[in-house]
Design an enzyme around this catalytic site. Structure first.
Site, short mmCIF file in Angstrom:
data_model
loop_
_atom_site.label_atom_id
_atom_site.label_comp_id
_atom_site.label_asym_id
_atom_site.label_seq_id
_atom_site.Cartn_x
_atom_site.Cartn_y
_atom_site.Cartn_z
N LYS A 1 0.80 -1.24 0.00
CA LYS A 1 0.00 0.00 0.00
C LYS A 1 0.84 1.28 0.00
O LYS A 1 0.41 2.33 0.49
CB LYS A 1 -1.01 0.04 1.19
CG LYS A 1 -1.83 -1.19 1.36
CD LYS A 1 -2.33 -1.78 0.09
CE LYS A 1 -3.38 -0.99 -0.62
NZ LYS A 1 -3.74 -1.65 -1.93
N SER A 2 2.03 1.17 -0.58
CA SER A 2 2.92 2.33 -0.60
C SER A 2 3.07 2.94 -1.98
O SER A 2 3.94 3.77 -2.20
CB SER A 2 4.30 1.91 -0.07
OG SER A 2 4.18 1.38 1.22
N GLY A 3 2.25 2.49 -2.94
CA GLY A 3 2.34 3.03 -4.29
C GLY A 3 3.01 2.08 -5.28
O GLY A 3 3.51 2.51 -6.32
N LYS B 1 7.93 -6.38 -9.52
CA LYS B 1 7.40 -5.86 -8.25
C LYS B 1 7.75 -6.84 -7.14
O LYS B 1 7.70 -8.05 -7.36
CB LYS B 1 5.87 -5.72 -8.39
CG LYS B 1 5.08 -5.80 -7.10
CD LYS B 1 3.59 -5.79 -7.38
CE LYS B 1 2.80 -6.29 -6.17
NZ LYS B 1 1.36 -6.25 -6.37
N HIS C 1 7.66 -7.24 -2.52
CA HIS C 1 7.43 -6.65 -1.18
C HIS C 1 8.49 -7.13 -0.19
O HIS C 1 8.29 -7.05 1.02
CB HIS C 1 6.06 -7.05 -0.64
CG HIS C 1 4.90 -6.37 -1.33
ND1 HIS C 1 4.88 -5.02 -1.59
CD2 HIS C 1 3.72 -6.86 -1.79
CE1 HIS C 1 3.74 -4.70 -2.19
NE2 HIS C 1 3.03 -5.80 -2.33
N ARG D 1 6.11 4.87 2.07
CA ARG D 1 4.96 5.75 2.32
C ARG D 1 4.76 5.86 3.81
O ARG D 1 4.97 4.87 4.54
CB ARG D 1 3.71 5.16 1.67
CG ARG D 1 2.51 6.09 1.68
CD ARG D 1 1.31 5.46 1.01
NE ARG D 1 0.24 6.42 0.77
CZ ARG D 1 -0.97 6.09 0.37
NH1 ARG D 1 -1.28 4.82 0.14
NH2 ARG D 1 -1.88 7.02 0.20
N TYR E 1 6.31 8.01 -1.55
CA TYR E 1 5.02 8.20 -2.22
C TYR E 1 4.66 9.67 -2.27
O TYR E 1 4.18 10.18 -3.28
CB TYR E 1 3.96 7.41 -1.42
CG TYR E 1 2.54 7.54 -1.93
CD1 TYR E 1 2.02 6.60 -2.81
CD2 TYR E 1 1.72 8.59 -1.52
CE1 TYR E 1 0.71 6.72 -3.27
CE2 TYR E 1 0.42 8.71 -1.97
CZ TYR E 1 -0.08 7.77 -2.85
OH TYR E 1 -1.37 7.89 -3.30
N MET F 1 -5.71 6.04 -14.11
CA MET F 1 -5.56 4.65 -13.65
C MET F 1 -6.87 4.09 -13.10
O MET F 1 -7.17 2.92 -13.25
CB MET F 1 -4.42 4.55 -12.63
CG MET F 1 -3.04 4.64 -13.29
SD MET F 1 -1.67 4.50 -12.14
CE MET F 1 -1.88 2.86 -11.43
P1 A3P Z 1 -5.02 4.81 -1.23
O1 A3P Z 1 -5.66 3.55 -0.76
O2 A3P Z 1 -4.54 5.71 -0.13
O3 A3P Z 1 -5.84 5.54 -2.23
P2 A3P Z 1 -0.18 -0.38 -3.66
O4 A3P Z 1 -0.20 -0.38 -5.15
O5 A3P Z 1 1.19 -0.49 -3.07
O6 A3P Z 1 -1.15 -1.38 -3.12
O7 A3P Z 1 -0.66 1.08 -3.18
C1 A3P Z 1 -2.01 1.44 -3.30
C2 A3P Z 1 -2.14 2.92 -3.04
O8 A3P Z 1 -1.56 3.64 -4.14
C3 A3P Z 1 -3.60 3.30 -2.97
O9 A3P Z 1 -3.67 4.39 -2.01
C4 A3P Z 1 -3.86 3.79 -4.39
O10 A3P Z 1 -4.97 4.61 -4.53
C5 A3P Z 1 -2.55 4.53 -4.64
N1 A3P Z 1 -2.36 4.79 -6.07
C6 A3P Z 1 -2.51 3.96 -7.11
N2 A3P Z 1 -2.32 4.58 -8.28
C7 A3P Z 1 -2.01 5.86 -7.96
C8 A3P Z 1 -1.72 7.04 -8.73
N3 A3P Z 1 -1.69 7.00 -10.05
N4 A3P Z 1 -1.47 8.20 -8.06
C9 A3P Z 1 -1.50 8.25 -6.73
N5 A3P Z 1 -1.79 7.18 -5.93
C10 A3P Z 1 -2.04 6.00 -6.55
#
Ligand code: A3P
Length: 315
Positions: free
Chosen positions: A58-60, A110, A112, A129, A190, A229
């Site tokens: 969940k860090s982008g 990718k 983790h 993040r 992030y 996206m």
């Molecule tokens: P939120 O849940 O805070 O919206 P991961 O891919 O590591 O699982 O991270 C998911 C997070 O990245 C989610 O955050 C998602 O919305 C965010 N994310 C995905 N695409 C993005 C983008 N183009 N710009 C900014 N954040 C993005």
């Protein structure tokens, strides 16, 4: 009376859910690590120009997968799912080797994994993040992907006691923090990606040895944006669940908005080890601010020097 019974029932269910996840989380993490170790030790061979995108969940991660693919392909949307073009290495096994071998260099993956577990011999883009935002994002991920029934407070407790699939955030970040200035590591946050997407694209392209056509920049920035996206949601959803939004808000600051003071204090206990180490590594406080989710006003000079070094590495 009925209401009290109902309240107790709900509390009991919350406790049960937390117990089940408390047991399942570590088992899941362990089994992933064992599978990976077998694959990494005996089967997968990294190429010197491979680039591994590494994050705590969940860090982008998905965002960076899209960024590297857009840079590599010059803005192509010709992919069914992002993991077809930027595979999730931790979930790959021997059966995937022909597919991985067939990818054109530079390959992007990718992962983790903490620093000590990633395959050696490649380049690494680490995206960190701040944990408050990770906590809220991860909670929504658990609701969507894991059928989690507990509340945000139950989830945060699991997160800070390292009982989620991702294990300890602090351990993960600390393992990479020590290597942030290695010539083959690009350490990004992030929040700085949010603050400067075109700058991020340039840095990632330079680091990965890709030529960036500046004329394509507006298209690439648009296609890496959260709104774009979201429209291609199904290509990023790891399990094609379609029960909600995998690309959710994509904002900085949800943690401060959604976690109450008590939950923020719980999260801080896990973050503090990382902040303390960051202060030891960088007395200026810039690194700590980055990890807290505060964006640096300018790139730190040592990072740029590091990337100069990287350009001289053999590919
Ligand atoms: P939120 O849940 O805070 O919206 P991961 O891919 O590591 O699982 O991270 C998911 C997070 O990245 C989610 O955050 C998602 O919305 C965010 N994310 C995905 N695409 C993005 C983008 N183009 N710009 C900014 N954040 C993005």
């Amino acid at each position: 009376m009925h209401r009290r019974l109902l309240d107790s029932g709900i509390t009991l269910l919350g406790m049960l859910a937390s117990l089940v996840w408390g047991v399942m989380g570590p088992i899941h993490t362990l089994s992933m690590r064992l599978r990976w170790k077998r694959f990494r030790m005996y089967q997968f061979k990294a190429r010197p120009d491979d680039v591994f995108i590494v994050t705590y969940p969940k860090s982008g991660t998905t965002w960076m997968q899209m960024i590297v693919w857009q840079l590599k392909s010059g803005g192509s949307l010709d992919f069914r799912h992002i993991e077809d073009v930027v595979p999730f290495l931790d979930r790959c096994g021997a059966a995937d080797l022909p597919r991985l071998e067939a990818l054109e260099s530079p390959r992007f993956f990718k992962s983790h994994l903490p620093y000590e577990d990633v395959p050696r011999g490649g380049r690494y883009i680490y995206v960190v993040r701040n944990l408050k935002d990770v906590a809220v994002s991860y909670y929504h991920h658990y609701l969507l992907m894991e059928d989690f029934k507990g509340g945000l407070n139950v989830f945060v407790k699991m997160l800070v006691t390292r009982r989620t699939n991702g294990g300890s955030w602090a351990r993960h970040v600390l393992s990479w923090l020590e290597h942030r200035n290695d010539p083959n590591v690009l350490f990004l946050s992030y929040d700085e990606m949010q603050a400067d997407l075109p700058g991020t694209l340039r840095r990632v392209a330079r680091f990965s040895g890709l030529t960036l056509d500046e004329a394509l920049m507006p298209l690439l920035v648009e296609q890496c944006g959260v709104a774009f996206m979201k429209r291609l949601e199904a290509r990023f959803d790891p399990r094609l669940s379609r029960r909600g939004n995998f690309v959710r808000k994509g904002e900085t600051g949800d943690g401060l908005r959604e976690l109450d003071a008590k939950l923020q204090a719980d999260v801080l206990c896990e973050e503090q080890r990382v902040f303390d180490r960051a202060r030891e590594l960088d007395a200026s406080g810039a690194l700590e601010r980055l990890l807290r989710g505060e964006v640096l006003s300018s790139h730190d000079a040592s990072k740029e020097a590091t990337h100069e070094k990287l350009r001289k590495l053999p590919s």
